[in-house]
Design an enzyme around this catalytic site. Structure first.
Site, short mmCIF file in Angstrom:
data_model
loop_
_atom_site.label_atom_id
_atom_site.label_comp_id
_atom_site.label_asym_id
_atom_site.label_seq_id
_atom_site.Cartn_x
_atom_site.Cartn_y
_atom_site.Cartn_z
N GLU A 106 0.80 -1.22 0.00
CA GLU A 106 0.00 0.00 0.00
C GLU A 106 0.84 1.28 0.00
O GLU A 106 0.31 2.37 -0.19
CB GLU A 106 -0.94 0.00 1.21
N GLU A 137 7.38 -21.49 8.08
CA GLU A 137 7.62 -20.60 9.23
C GLU A 137 8.66 -21.17 10.19
O GLU A 137 9.23 -20.45 11.01
CB GLU A 137 6.32 -20.34 9.99
#
Length: 323
Positions: A106, A137
């Site tokens: 963004e 992860e």
């Protein structure tokens, strides 16, 4: 016939000690705590569940507020690095990784940054944005590989994001970055986390146990989103990407943003529509430059020069404008 692999899997599955240490570790985390008072929440009405969930969410801003001094210190350090050409890199897994990618994506339309200036890394790569990548992860080595692909330097900033504060990918990213001299921030939702300990700036927003036991996409995810909003937004304010609370570096890439650009110029200058169109035409649609041509009474090339000399800070450029 049973293969050796099948036999090994069967042994692992039947071995009660295999996950004992990890289970004990998870049970010690606030974000994993069980809420017995909600053990029959599935029997409540939808409205009652919504009220409980809304009440839980309302506690998150208070938890963030408790960490504001540390957040501000991290932002000042980030802005200093980015001011000399460094990049802001988020690294996380699962929800935490997705939030980092979201915040990074963004920044170009909001602040006209280059896509390489704020980067989001998620364990497992782009596919992990929509599909779980098993085991990613758990790999600190994978984080090192992902950061190595960016040619990390001492001017860069790496923010490890992990609700538990124990995710190997996030800790590995921070550890590798710090070894290279880069600035590091560890954002977690548990106190005394390994991630915070590994970073230059540890931010621990303790939101408490989740409504659904261990579902850290809820309060922890909300807290992380709030903090990431602060890290990027306030850093960009410090870098001169705004004029007051106006997004003067907005990239007008669609009709809505082109209309917003004109509104921003209007709010900043009070100029007529005709003056705004002329200013934008003279500055190739650059909002900040257009504002400077109007308020500083300069032409497009002069506005561009003044902003370059002021490192993009509109207020400084206005002060330097000849009048």
């Amino acid at each position: 016939m049973t293969s050796s692999t099948d036999a090994s899997d069967a042994t692992d599955a039947s071995d009660p000690s295999k996950y004992r240490d990890l289970r004990d570790e998870l049970e010690s985390l606030t974000t994993e705590a069980f809420r017995p008072e909600h053990s029959e929440i599935d029997r409540l009405s939808t409205l009652d569940i919504a009220k409980i969930m809304n009440g839980e969410d309302a506690t998150v801003p208070t938890a963030v507020a408790a960490q504001l001094p540390g957040i501000a210190a991290a932002i000042d350090a980030i802005a200093e690095r980015m001011g000399r050409g460094g990049r802001l890199v988020y690294a996380g897994a699962g929800t935490a990784g997705r939030l980092g990618v979201l915040d990074a994506s963004e920044c170009p339309p909001t602040f006209n940054t280059d896509p390489t200036e704020v980067v989001g890394l998620i364990a497992g790569g782009s596919a992990a944005m929509t599909t779980s990548v098993e085991g990613a992860e758990d790999s600190a080595e994978l984080a090192v590989e992902d950061l190595s692909a960016l040619d990390l330097t001492a001017d860069d900033v790496v923010v490890g994001v992990s609700a538990s504060g124990r995710t190997p990918y996030a800790i590995g990213a921070v550890g590798h970055a710090r070894a290279l001299g880069a600035l590091t921030v560890g954002l977690s939702c548990n106190a005394d986390s390994a991630l915070a300990a590994a970073a230059d700036h540890g931010i621990e927003v303790v939101v408490g146990p989740e409504l659904l036991t261990g579902s850290t996409r809820l309060k922890a995810g909300t807290a992380q989103k709030l903090v990431l909003n602060m890290l990027s937004t306030i850093t960009m304010i410090r870098l001169g990407k705004t004029y007051g609370n106006l997004m003067v570096d907005v990239r007008a890439s669609n009709e809505k943003l082109r209309a917003r650009s004109r509104r921003i110029v209007s709010l900043a200058t009070g100029a007529s529509d005709e003056e705004i169109e002329a200013a934008l035409a003279a500055t190739d649609g650059e909002v900040k430059n257009a504002i400077l041509t109007i308020l500083g009474d300069v032409d497009g090339p002069t506005a561009a020069r003044l902003l370059k000399e002021s490192n993009g800070h509109l207020r400084a450029a206005l002060t330097a404008a000849p009048r």
